[in-house]
Design an enzyme around this catalytic site. Structure first.
Site, PDB file in Angstrom:
ATOM      1  N   ASP A 189      61.441  81.269  39.731  1.00  0.00           N
ATOM      2  CA  ASP A 189      61.341  82.386  40.688  1.00  0.00           C
ATOM      3  C   ASP A 189      59.853  82.437  41.027  1.00  0.00           C
ATOM      4  O   ASP A 189      59.145  81.422  40.866  1.00  0.00           O
ATOM      5  CB  ASP A 189      61.857  83.693  40.069  1.00  0.00           C
ATOM      6  CG  ASP A 189      62.064  84.810  41.102  1.00  0.00           C
ATOM      7  OD1 ASP A 189      63.095  84.820  41.787  1.00  0.00           O
ATOM      8  OD2 ASP A 189      61.165  85.670  41.257  1.00  0.00           O
TER       9      ASP A 189
ATOM     10  N   LYS B 215      68.092  87.688  34.352  1.00  0.00           N
ATOM     11  CA  LYS B 215      66.754  87.422  34.905  1.00  0.00           C
ATOM     12  C   LYS B 215      65.738  87.620  33.793  1.00  0.00           C
ATOM     13  O   LYS B 215      65.969  88.395  32.871  1.00  0.00           O
ATOM     14  CB  LYS B 215      66.450  88.405  36.038  1.00  0.00           C
ATOM     15  CG  LYS B 215      65.338  87.962  36.961  1.00  0.00           C
ATOM     16  CD  LYS B 215      65.874  87.058  38.054  1.00  0.00           C
ATOM     17  CE  LYS B 215      64.792  86.488  38.928  1.00  0.00           C
ATOM     18  NZ  LYS B 215      65.372  85.834  40.119  1.00  0.00           N
TER      19      LYS B 215
HETATM   20  P1  NDP Z   1      56.712  81.218  44.919  1.00  0.00           P
HETATM   21  O1  NDP Z   1      55.954  81.628  43.734  1.00  0.00           O
HETATM   22  O2  NDP Z   1      56.944  79.774  45.187  1.00  0.00           O
HETATM   23  O3  NDP Z   1      56.076  81.843  46.244  1.00  0.00           O
HETATM   24  C1  NDP Z   1      55.947  83.213  46.365  1.00  0.00           C
HETATM   25  C2  NDP Z   1      55.266  83.512  47.696  1.00  0.00           C
HETATM   26  O4  NDP Z   1      55.321  84.919  47.937  1.00  0.00           O
HETATM   27  C3  NDP Z   1      53.804  83.124  47.706  1.00  0.00           C
HETATM   28  O5  NDP Z   1      53.420  82.818  49.020  1.00  0.00           O
HETATM   29  C4  NDP Z   1      53.146  84.407  47.215  1.00  0.00           C
HETATM   30  O6  NDP Z   1      51.794  84.563  47.584  1.00  0.00           O
HETATM   31  C5  NDP Z   1      53.993  85.452  47.902  1.00  0.00           C
HETATM   32  N1  NDP Z   1      53.978  86.687  47.113  1.00  0.00           N
HETATM   33  C6  NDP Z   1      54.363  86.831  45.824  1.00  0.00           C
HETATM   34  N2  NDP Z   1      54.176  88.089  45.403  1.00  0.00           N
HETATM   35  C7  NDP Z   1      53.651  88.734  46.458  1.00  0.00           C
HETATM   36  C8  NDP Z   1      53.236  90.061  46.647  1.00  0.00           C
HETATM   37  N3  NDP Z   1      53.323  90.965  45.661  1.00  0.00           N
HETATM   38  N4  NDP Z   1      52.768  90.400  47.871  1.00  0.00           N
HETATM   39  C9  NDP Z   1      52.673  89.478  48.875  1.00  0.00           C
HETATM   40  N5  NDP Z   1      53.039  88.203  48.738  1.00  0.00           N
HETATM   41  C10 NDP Z   1      53.528  87.836  47.547  1.00  0.00           C
HETATM   42  O7  NDP Z   1      58.130  81.985  44.800  1.00  0.00           O
HETATM   43  P2  NDP Z   1      59.507  81.693  45.550  1.00  0.00           P
HETATM   44  O8  NDP Z   1      59.266  81.130  46.905  1.00  0.00           O
HETATM   45  O9  NDP Z   1      60.375  80.968  44.600  1.00  0.00           O
HETATM   46  O10 NDP Z   1      60.100  83.175  45.674  1.00  0.00           O
HETATM   47  C11 NDP Z   1      59.910  83.982  46.825  1.00  0.00           C
HETATM   48  C12 NDP Z   1      60.989  85.047  46.876  1.00  0.00           C
HETATM   49  O11 NDP Z   1      62.282  84.416  46.938  1.00  0.00           O
HETATM   50  C13 NDP Z   1      61.049  85.973  45.664  1.00  0.00           C
HETATM   51  O12 NDP Z   1      61.460  87.257  46.094  1.00  0.00           O
HETATM   52  C14 NDP Z   1      62.156  85.359  44.814  1.00  0.00           C
HETATM   53  O13 NDP Z   1      62.748  86.315  43.957  1.00  0.00           O
HETATM   54  C15 NDP Z   1      63.115  84.912  45.905  1.00  0.00           C
HETATM   55  N6  NDP Z   1      64.074  83.885  45.548  1.00  0.00           N
HETATM   56  C16 NDP Z   1      63.672  82.685  45.013  1.00  0.00           C
HETATM   57  C17 NDP Z   1      64.600  81.713  44.728  1.00  0.00           C
HETATM   58  C18 NDP Z   1      64.193  80.368  44.240  1.00  0.00           C
HETATM   59  O14 NDP Z   1      65.075  79.517  44.090  1.00  0.00           O
HETATM   60  N7  NDP Z   1      62.931  80.093  43.995  1.00  0.00           N
HETATM   61  C19 NDP Z   1      66.040  81.953  44.910  1.00  0.00           C
HETATM   62  C20 NDP Z   1      66.350  83.211  45.544  1.00  0.00           C
HETATM   63  C21 NDP Z   1      65.389  84.129  45.815  1.00  0.00           C
HETATM   64  P3  NDP Z   1      50.647  84.387  46.465  1.00  0.00           P
HETATM   65  O15 NDP Z   1      50.536  82.926  46.258  1.00  0.00           O
HETATM   66  O16 NDP Z   1      49.440  85.015  47.058  1.00  0.00           O
HETATM   67  O17 NDP Z   1      51.136  85.120  45.245  1.00  0.00           O
HETATM   68  O1  2IT Z   2      66.681  84.864  42.682  1.00  0.00           O
HETATM   69  C1  2IT Z   2      67.268  83.794  42.471  1.00  0.00           C
HETATM   70  O2  2IT Z   2      68.451  83.611  42.801  1.00  0.00           O
HETATM   71  C2  2IT Z   2      66.519  82.714  41.819  1.00  0.00           C
HETATM   72  N1  2IT Z   2      65.328  82.883  41.538  1.00  0.00           N
HETATM   73  C3  2IT Z   2      67.207  81.424  41.454  1.00  0.00           C
HETATM   74  C4  2IT Z   2      67.987  81.582  40.189  1.00  0.00           C
HETATM   75  C5  2IT Z   2      68.570  80.304  39.639  1.00  0.00           C
HETATM   76  O3  2IT Z   2      69.104  80.396  38.518  1.00  0.00           O
HETATM   77  O4  2IT Z   2      68.519  79.242  40.267  1.00  0.00           O
END
Ligand code: NDP
Ligand code: 2IT
Length: 446
Positions: free
Chosen positions: A165, A125
């Site tokens: 992420d 990561k």
């Molecule tokens: P994005 O940046 O697309 O969206 C993040 C969302 O979470 C936004 O709505 C954001 O609000 C909110 N958020 C972020 N930080 C905070 C905080 N500290 N408190 C409250 N709300 C918060 O990210 P993703 O959708 O990609 O990721 C969301 C979660 O999913 C994370 O935990 C990530 O690690 C996990 N994840 C993502 C994957 C992926 O493929 N993208 C895969 C597996 C897990 P704001 O706009 O106000 O910051």
């Molecule tokens: O937390 C996660 O699994 C991710 N942000 C996606 C990682 C990836 O390599 O697609």
């Protein structure tokens, strides 16, 4: 003192100021005691101690110039945690809260998640304390170029393959990829989540959210339940939240909340397809805030500074960030009749919240299993890039569904084998750990 307590004490002494990493580490190792008892040679070969220490950590300065001509300095990092199963694989997070502790917790979770996918990928990561919010496209590009100017020498299609992420989506991956290609003179699958016209896999943007809901479907099926007609509360409104909502709608469920770091919106009539399209445009194109939803949809309310867990539901999908459901939130969910929690985010439930789920005997899908669809589809993108091929949408989606169904089965089987029938939290840890540990044992003391 037990073996796992002893090991935990040592890592606490080594990194006392890394609370998120210590939390993620304890959540895994506390469930592994019976595995070590059954495999005493793992002790002598220090498998747990080795798995807890990253193979390599890279920290670097990222200087860039903002639109006013002022030079800004951020910190970049990449934690290459474990390569027993394949090249390091895991996302990059750009958010002002990023610390080494957060990147280590995410990298550690990634090792087991990636193992569960059954694809040949190790765990890593990275990220930065850079905040893309409110920055111009030019600022984001200059930051990404500077970040990659250092990172490029540490990654490669068979070495380490970053992805998105929080704060890193298609725009950032594009800028990062362009700079990698320029510096390395290689067109290779070094990043995933690329644009659909230049090596990105179909379904990768949807994969984490869709996969989460496929996992929920399996979890409910095991209990004779289904998503159809059920009310779902979702946190976040980013990549994972949006496509989780879309798939819940496809399965006949209702979604009544979404959120961002400013608060949540509650739409008692349900966020239907047209309203979700509006949210996607708001977040992905206009880069706006979720509070704007209530201006356009008068039946809905905005709750400033609050999280959505007080809204009654049967299914809860935390899809924002770590530690967003604490003890009281979990109690409220269970008391309101919620019977399933599945984690789209990484480590969104505090340890005390998890105790509440377990005491309430609700179906609980831990992040390292439930959100593995994103990285699994990244691995499918790597396969397509290595083959210079491009698969149809239906093929990738069917493969994602198969992988999520298989992950659910693996977790359920491992839980049953170790006397924790129905406990997917324990099952995910044990099934993921055994794959990595056995590979490490085969590869000697490295
Ligand atoms: P994005 O940046 O697309 O969206 C993040 C969302 O979470 C936004 O709505 C954001 O609000 C909110 N958020 C972020 N930080 C905070 C905080 N500290 N408190 C409250 N709300 C918060 O990210 P993703 O959708 O990609 O990721 C969301 C979660 O999913 C994370 O935990 C990530 O690690 C996990 N994840 C993502 C994957 C992926 O493929 N993208 C895969 C597996 C897990 P704001 O706009 O106000 O910051
Ligand atoms: O937390 C996660 O699994 C991710 N942000 C996606 C990682 C990836 O390599 O697609």
């Amino acid at each position: 003192m037990s073996h796992v307590h002893d090991i935990f004490d040592k890592i606490k002494q080594r990194d006392p100021a890394q609370p998120e990493f210590l939390q993620a580490a304890w959540e895994v190792i506390e469930t592994l005691e019976p595995v070590i008892e059954r495999n005493p040679h793992m002790r002598e070969l220090a498998v747990l101690e080795r798995i807890l220490e990253p193979e390599r950590m890279i920290l670097f300065r990222v200087p860039w110039m903002d639109d006013t001509g002022q030079v800004q300095v951020n910190r970049g990092m990449r934690v290459q945690f474990n390569s027993a199963l394949g090249p390091y694989k895991g996302g990059l997070r750009f958010h002002p809260s990023v610390t080494l502790s957060i990147i280590k917790f995410l990298g550690f979770e990634q090792i087991f998640k990636n193992a569960l996918t059954g694809r040949p990928i190790g765990g890593g990561k990275g990220g930065s304390d850079f905040d893309p919010k409110g920055k111009s496209d030019g600022e984001v590009m200059r930051f990404c170029q500077s970040f990659m100017t250092e990172l490029f020498r540490h990654i490669g299609a068979n070495v380490d393959v970053p992805a998105g992420d929080i704060g890193v989506g298609g725009r950032e991956i594009g800028f990062l990829y362009g700079q990698y290609k320029r510096l390395s003179r290689q067109w290779e699958g070094v990043l995933t989540g690329k644009g659909q016209g230049w090596g990105g896999s179909l379904i990768r943007p949807e994969a984490t959210g869709y996969g989460l809901v496929y996992f929920v479907r399996e979890m409910l099926k095991a209990r004779g339940e289904a998503i159809d007609g059920r009310t779902t509360v979702i946190s976040g409104s980013g990549n994972v939240a949006q496509y989780a909502a879309e798939k819940i709608l496809d399965y006949g469920g209702t979604v009544v909340t979404m959120s961002d770091s400013s608060g949540f919106i509650h739409d008692p009539e349900g966020i239907d397809r047209a309203k979700l399209d509006w949210i996607m445009d708001l977040k992905n194109v206009r880069r706006g805030r979720i509070r704007e939803y209530v201006k356009e949809h008068p039946g809905a309310t905005f709750h400033e500074g609050k999280r959505p867990w007080s809204v009654p539901c049967e299914i809860a999908l935390p899809c924002a960030t770590q530690n967003e459901i604490d003890l009281e939130d979990a109690e409220t969910l269970v008391n309101n009749g919620c019977f399933a929690v599945a984690e789209g985010a990484n480590m969104p439930s505090t340890p005390r919240a998890i105790e509440v789920y377990e005491a309430g005997r609700i179906a609980y899908g831990p992040g390292k299993a439930a959100n593995a669809g994103g990285v699994a589809t990244s691995a499918l993108e790597m396969t397509q890039n290595a083959q210079f091929d491009r698969w149809e949408r239906e093929r990738v989606d069917a493969e994602l569904d198969r992988i999520m169904t298989e992950i659910h089965a693996q977790c359920a089987d491992a839980a049953a084998e170790f006397g924790h029938e129905g406990d997917l939290f324990v099952g995910a840890n044990i099934a993921g750990f055994l794959k990595v540990a056995n590979a490490m044992l085969d590869q000697g003391v490295v």
